[in-house]
Write an enzyme that holds these catalytic residues in place. Sequence first.
Site, PDB file in Angstrom:
ATOM      1  N   ALA A   9       0.850  -1.202   0.000  1.00 10.50           N
ATOM      2  CA  ALA A   9       0.000   0.000   0.000  1.00 10.50           C
ATOM      3  C   ALA A   9       0.879   1.243   0.000  1.00 10.50           C
ATOM      4  CB  ALA A   9      -0.908  -0.016   1.221  1.00 10.50           C
ATOM      5  N   PRO A  89      14.181  -1.787  -3.400  1.00 12.12           N
ATOM      6  CA  PRO A  89      15.274  -0.813  -3.262  1.00 12.12           C
ATOM      7  C   PRO A  89      16.604  -1.351  -3.771  1.00 12.12           C
ATOM      8  CG  PRO A  89      14.804  -1.865  -1.151  1.00 12.12           C
ATOM      9  CD  PRO A  89      13.788  -2.387  -2.121  1.00 12.12           C
ATOM     10  N   ARG A 257      11.615  16.023 -32.953  1.00 11.85           N
ATOM     11  CA  ARG A 257      12.259  14.748 -32.632  1.00 11.85           C
ATOM     12  C   ARG A 257      12.759  14.743 -31.186  1.00 11.85           C
ATOM     13  NH1 ARG A 257      16.668  14.935 -37.134  1.00 11.85           N
ATOM     14  NH2 ARG A 257      16.660  17.029 -36.238  1.00 11.85           N
ATOM     15  N   GLY A 268      19.602  18.665  -9.776  1.00  8.55           N
ATOM     16  CA  GLY A 268      19.801  17.212  -9.906  1.00  8.55           C
ATOM     17  C   GLY A 268      18.486  16.500  -9.712  1.00  8.55           C
ATOM     18  N   GLY A 270      15.978  13.625  -8.226  1.00  9.12           N
ATOM     19  CA  GLY A 270      15.847  12.798  -7.026  1.00  9.12           C
ATOM     20  C   GLY A 270      14.696  11.832  -7.226  1.00  9.12           C
ATOM     21  N   CYS A 273      13.062   6.422  -7.785  1.00  8.84           N
ATOM     22  CA  CYS A 273      13.150   5.528  -8.948  1.00  8.84           C
ATOM     23  C   CYS A 273      14.375   5.709  -9.842  1.00  8.84           C
ATOM     24  CB  CYS A 273      11.901   5.682  -9.798  1.00  8.84           C
ATOM     25  SG  CYS A 273      10.439   5.086  -8.956  1.00  8.84           S
ATOM     26  N   ARG A 343      12.493  10.736  -0.785  1.00 10.31           N
ATOM     27  CA  ARG A 343      13.463   9.690  -1.106  1.00 10.31           C
ATOM     28  C   ARG A 343      14.446  10.193  -2.182  1.00 10.31           C
ATOM     29  NH1 ARG A 343       9.510   4.633  -1.979  1.00 10.31           N
ATOM     30  NH2 ARG A 343       8.246   6.284  -2.912  1.00 10.31           N
TER      31      ARG A 343
HETATM   32  N1  NAD Z   1       7.121   5.679  -6.267  1.00 12.70           N
HETATM   33  C1  NAD Z   1       6.863   5.763  -7.547  1.00 12.70           C
HETATM   34  O1  NAD Z   1       6.542   6.822  -8.051  1.00 12.70           O
HETATM   35  C2  NAD Z   1       6.956   4.546  -8.447  1.00 12.70           C
HETATM   36  C3  NAD Z   1       6.469   4.636  -9.757  1.00 12.70           C
HETATM   37  C4  NAD Z   1       6.536   3.506 -10.588  1.00 12.70           C
HETATM   38  C5  NAD Z   1       7.052   2.312 -10.093  1.00 12.70           C
HETATM   39  N2  NAD Z   1       7.506   2.244  -8.812  1.00 12.70           N
HETATM   40  C6  NAD Z   1       7.962   0.942  -8.311  1.00 12.70           C
HETATM   41  O2  NAD Z   1       6.887   0.366  -7.558  1.00 12.70           O
HETATM   42  C7  NAD Z   1       7.387  -0.401  -6.456  1.00 12.70           C
HETATM   43  C8  NAD Z   1       6.786   0.123  -5.163  1.00 12.70           C
HETATM   44  O3  NAD Z   1       7.212   1.449  -4.958  1.00 12.70           O
HETATM   45  P1  NAD Z   1       6.558   2.386  -3.850  1.00 12.70           P
HETATM   46  O4  NAD Z   1       7.126   3.739  -4.064  1.00 12.70           O
HETATM   47  O5  NAD Z   1       5.087   2.186  -3.848  1.00 12.70           O
HETATM   48  O6  NAD Z   1       7.186   1.722  -2.523  1.00 12.70           O
HETATM   49  P2  NAD Z   1       6.722   1.939  -1.017  1.00 12.70           P
HETATM   50  O7  NAD Z   1       7.885   1.642  -0.176  1.00 12.70           O
HETATM   51  O8  NAD Z   1       6.008   3.247  -0.887  1.00 12.70           O
HETATM   52  O9  NAD Z   1       5.604   0.809  -0.785  1.00 12.70           O
HETATM   53  C9  NAD Z   1       5.871  -0.555  -0.762  1.00 12.70           C
HETATM   54  C10 NAD Z   1       4.978  -1.193   0.311  1.00 12.70           C
HETATM   55  O10 NAD Z   1       5.073  -2.622   0.197  1.00 12.70           O
HETATM   56  C11 NAD Z   1       4.909  -3.148   1.503  1.00 12.70           C
HETATM   57  N3  NAD Z   1       5.365  -4.549   1.501  1.00 12.70           N
HETATM   58  C12 NAD Z   1       6.625  -5.030   1.424  1.00 12.70           C
HETATM   59  N4  NAD Z   1       6.603  -6.384   1.409  1.00 12.70           N
HETATM   60  C13 NAD Z   1       5.298  -6.763   1.472  1.00 12.70           C
HETATM   61  C14 NAD Z   1       4.630  -8.017   1.461  1.00 12.70           C
HETATM   62  N5  NAD Z   1       5.306  -9.170   1.372  1.00 12.70           N
HETATM   63  N6  NAD Z   1       3.279  -8.033   1.554  1.00 12.70           N
HETATM   64  C15 NAD Z   1       2.579  -6.881   1.648  1.00 12.70           C
HETATM   65  N7  NAD Z   1       3.156  -5.657   1.630  1.00 12.70           N
HETATM   66  C16 NAD Z   1       4.499  -5.596   1.539  1.00 12.70           C
HETATM   67  C17 NAD Z   1       5.736  -2.214   2.370  1.00 12.70           C
HETATM   68  O11 NAD Z   1       5.367  -2.323   3.732  1.00 12.70           O
HETATM   69  C18 NAD Z   1       5.397  -0.856   1.749  1.00 12.70           C
HETATM   70  O12 NAD Z   1       4.314  -0.222   2.415  1.00 12.70           O
HETATM   71  C19 NAD Z   1       8.906  -0.292  -6.547  1.00 12.70           C
HETATM   72  O13 NAD Z   1       9.382  -1.405  -7.258  1.00 12.70           O
HETATM   73  C20 NAD Z   1       9.115   0.979  -7.341  1.00 12.70           C
HETATM   74  O14 NAD Z   1      10.344   0.962  -8.039  1.00 12.70           O
HETATM   75  C21 NAD Z   1       7.457   3.329  -7.976  1.00 12.70           C
HETATM   76  O1  UPG Z   2      12.930  18.319 -16.572  1.00 14.46           O
HETATM   77  C1  UPG Z   2      13.036  17.785 -15.461  1.00 14.46           C
HETATM   78  C2  UPG Z   2      12.129  16.817 -14.976  1.00 14.46           C
HETATM   79  C3  UPG Z   2      12.345  16.269 -13.727  1.00 14.46           C
HETATM   80  N1  UPG Z   2      13.391  16.649 -12.959  1.00 14.46           N
HETATM   81  C4  UPG Z   2      13.618  16.018 -11.644  1.00 14.46           C
HETATM   82  O2  UPG Z   2      13.650  14.606 -11.824  1.00 14.46           O
HETATM   83  C5  UPG Z   2      13.172  13.946 -10.649  1.00 14.46           C
HETATM   84  C6  UPG Z   2      12.097  12.930 -10.999  1.00 14.46           C
HETATM   85  O3  UPG Z   2      10.956  13.609 -11.427  1.00 14.46           O
HETATM   86  P1  UPG Z   2       9.695  12.855 -12.078  1.00 14.46           P
HETATM   87  O4  UPG Z   2      10.154  11.923 -13.100  1.00 14.46           O
HETATM   88  O5  UPG Z   2       8.725  13.884 -12.489  1.00 14.46           O
HETATM   89  O6  UPG Z   2       9.083  12.093 -10.798  1.00 14.46           O
HETATM   90  P2  UPG Z   2       9.088  10.543 -10.354  1.00 14.46           P
HETATM   91  O7  UPG Z   2       7.929  10.385  -9.444  1.00 14.46           O
HETATM   92  O8  UPG Z   2      10.434  10.162  -9.866  1.00 14.46           O
HETATM   93  O9  UPG Z   2       8.738   9.713 -11.688  1.00 14.46           O
HETATM   94  C7  UPG Z   2       9.696   8.981 -12.438  1.00 14.46           C
HETATM   95  O10 UPG Z   2       9.922   7.720 -11.852  1.00 14.46           O
HETATM   96  C8  UPG Z   2       8.716   6.921 -11.733  1.00 14.46           C
HETATM   97  C9  UPG Z   2       9.105   5.683 -10.973  1.00 14.46           C
HETATM   98  O11 UPG Z   2       9.639   4.684 -11.760  1.00 14.46           O
HETATM   99  C10 UPG Z   2       8.169   6.646 -13.124  1.00 14.46           C
HETATM  100  O12 UPG Z   2       7.002   5.836 -13.028  1.00 14.46           O
HETATM  101  C11 UPG Z   2       7.859   7.955 -13.809  1.00 14.46           C
HETATM  102  O13 UPG Z   2       7.399   7.710 -15.136  1.00 14.46           O
HETATM  103  C12 UPG Z   2       9.129   8.811 -13.852  1.00 14.46           C
HETATM  104  O14 UPG Z   2       8.845  10.091 -14.404  1.00 14.46           O
HETATM  105  C13 UPG Z   2      12.692  15.058  -9.715  1.00 14.46           C
HETATM  106  O15 UPG Z   2      13.682  15.334  -8.761  1.00 14.46           O
HETATM  107  C14 UPG Z   2      12.488  16.234 -10.647  1.00 14.46           C
HETATM  108  O16 UPG Z   2      12.602  17.471 -10.001  1.00 14.46           O
HETATM  109  C15 UPG Z   2      14.290  17.602 -13.420  1.00 14.46           C
HETATM  110  O17 UPG Z   2      15.256  17.949 -12.746  1.00 14.46           O
HETATM  111  N2  UPG Z   2      14.080  18.147 -14.663  1.00 14.46           N
END
Ligand code: NAD
Ligand code: UPG
Length: 461
Positions: A9, A89, A257, A268, A270, A273, A343
């Site tokens: 969640a 992670p 393009r 930078g 952050g 992901c 993060r």
């Molecule tokens: N944060 C993003 O924007 C984003 C976007 C796209 C993909 N992802 C990917 O999605 C995945 C999850 O990312 P997140 O940001 O939601 O992480 P998160 O740490 O916010 O959430 C993960 C949750 O999973 C739970 N968990 C762990 N093991 C478990 C288990 N066995 N059963 C039930 N719950 C369990 C944890 O307690 C935690 O609450 C990662 O692989 C990440 O790379 C993240």
């Molecule tokens: O032109 C830009 C765009 C973004 N950022 C920075 O890049 C980081 C990431 O930004 P963003 O990609 O918008 O947010 P995330 O939530 O990290 O999303 C990325 O990471 C996710 C986790 O995998 C993917 O699902 C998304 O498609 C991908 O955009 C942040 O620190 C932004 O400030 C810049 O510095 N310049």
Amino acid sequence: MTKICCLGAGYVGGPTCAVIAYKCPDVQVTIVDLNAERIAAWNSDELPIFEPGLDEVVKACRGRNLFFSADVDKGILEADLIFVSVNTPTKKSGVGAGFAADLAYVESATRRIARVATTPKIVIEKSTVPCRTAESMRAILEANSRQNIRFDILSNPEFLAEGTAIADLMNPDRVLIGSLQTPEGFAAQKALADVYAHWVPREKIITMGLWSSELSKLAANALLAQRISSVNALSAICEATGADVDEVAYACGLDSRIGPKFLKASVGFGGSCFQKDILNLVYLSESLHLPEVAEYWKQVVTMNEYQKSRFAELVIRRLFNTITNKHLAVFGFAFKKNTGDTRESPAITLVKHFLQEKAHIHIYDPKVEESQIELDLCNPDVATPEQYKSHVKVYNSPYEAAKDVDAIVVLTEWDEFKTLDYRKVFNSMNKPAFIFDGRLILDTQKLRKIGFQVEVIGRQA
Ligand SMILES: NC(=O)c1ccc[n+]([C@@H]2O[C@H](COP(=O)([O-])OP(=O)(O)OC[C@H]3O[C@@H](n4cnc5c(N)ncnc54)[C@H](O)[C@@H]3O)[C@@H](O)[C@H]2O)c1
Ligand SMILES: O=c1ccn([C@@H]2O[C@H](COP(=O)(O)OP(=O)(O)O[C@H]3O[C@H](CO)[C@@H](O)[C@H](O)[C@H]3O)[C@@H](O)[C@H]2O)c(=O)[nH]1
């Protein structure tokens, strides 16, 4: 009624499955987590994550066809489709430490599904994982299942960005579903596609093989991060030559393009992901004996680290080569605007640099809790608890944070920083009053007129 369960969640599981419930009243969605506190927050008025629009979506369907529960086994038992959306992670120790994805959570979730399930399940990889993880999941499921239960595995990577998660989920560029290229794989793919088709046009739901789908997620993040490192590399050239990085990015982005998005120079990138997924790709390339490919992608992260140090050095240099005992206001601690997530936030690295120089730091962020800032800074990598106590203070207002400081350093592009009363801010600061814009969001001419010394990424002073 189709039943969906989501393990995890978090930032992805919560919003993604809440939107599925919102858009599919005929589907029952249960989101489960091992962390009972997080589940309690999802069931309360204060959701555990801030995301514009999320409150409305959750409140519209919670208790109707959307449930949050700490009863993981019940969720698994009842579901037809199970999303695995747990954290992946970067590994901290052992083989591949610092690069490879830690798949322990994915594996333990998979083992639990195998142990508990009594009916056929479609298991969906939502977490971002290395290429061919689905194969390991299938081996675990098949070897550990109590009865001869059928499991089909799909890869359905998530592309939402934090801060715009709900808009991204409501109107995705594409939904990607990977499956084995077998009749059973296609049937599973169709079952998931039918869920998304409640609101996503069919032509945006694309299907392919498992390994292409898994790799596409890492590739998309690598390409996005690479654009930022590219424009940040150009920002260094701009500062040295008198070119303006915003103008250069604008001129380049008009080429259809290249396109205009993701070319904003910054202090930078952050977030949880980009760095993790590129390091994962680097590790994958090394494992495949492709050192040149690994080195190529690694440079994207190296450039990002360089950009953060470069900005820290600029602040120190302009403040007459010392910030010892000076007071700096840090505006923004989240890794980007419209999220409370910190993060891998560049702010953590910048504050670390400033603390090493013994500066006093005043932090203001509209959405990050003080307890989170303490958690991020008070660790062996950044500061001791004593250092934190004596040199860091968190404020609830930007005006309070900027009082009696020598410089303001803007690290997150929150809209409210554009419209502050900077004359009032200036009057309350030590002189000369410096402002460092790490996000290129401020009106520098106006600030200079007020009397500020202004420094901006990608532009000469
Ligand atoms: N944060 C993003 O924007 C984003 C976007 C796209 C993909 N992802 C990917 O999605 C995945 C999850 O990312 P997140 O940001 O939601 O992480 P998160 O740490 O916010 O959430 C993960 C949750 O999973 C739970 N968990 C762990 N093991 C478990 C288990 N066995 N059963 C039930 N719950 C369990 C944890 O307690 C935690 O609450 C990662 O692989 C990440 O790379 C993240
Ligand atoms: O032109 C830009 C765009 C973004 N950022 C920075 O890049 C980081 C990431 O930004 P963003 O990609 O918008 O947010 P995330 O939530 O990290 O999303 C990325 O990471 C996710 C986790 O995998 C993917 O699902 C998304 O498609 C991908 O955009 C942040 O620190 C932004 O400030 C810049 O510095 N310049």
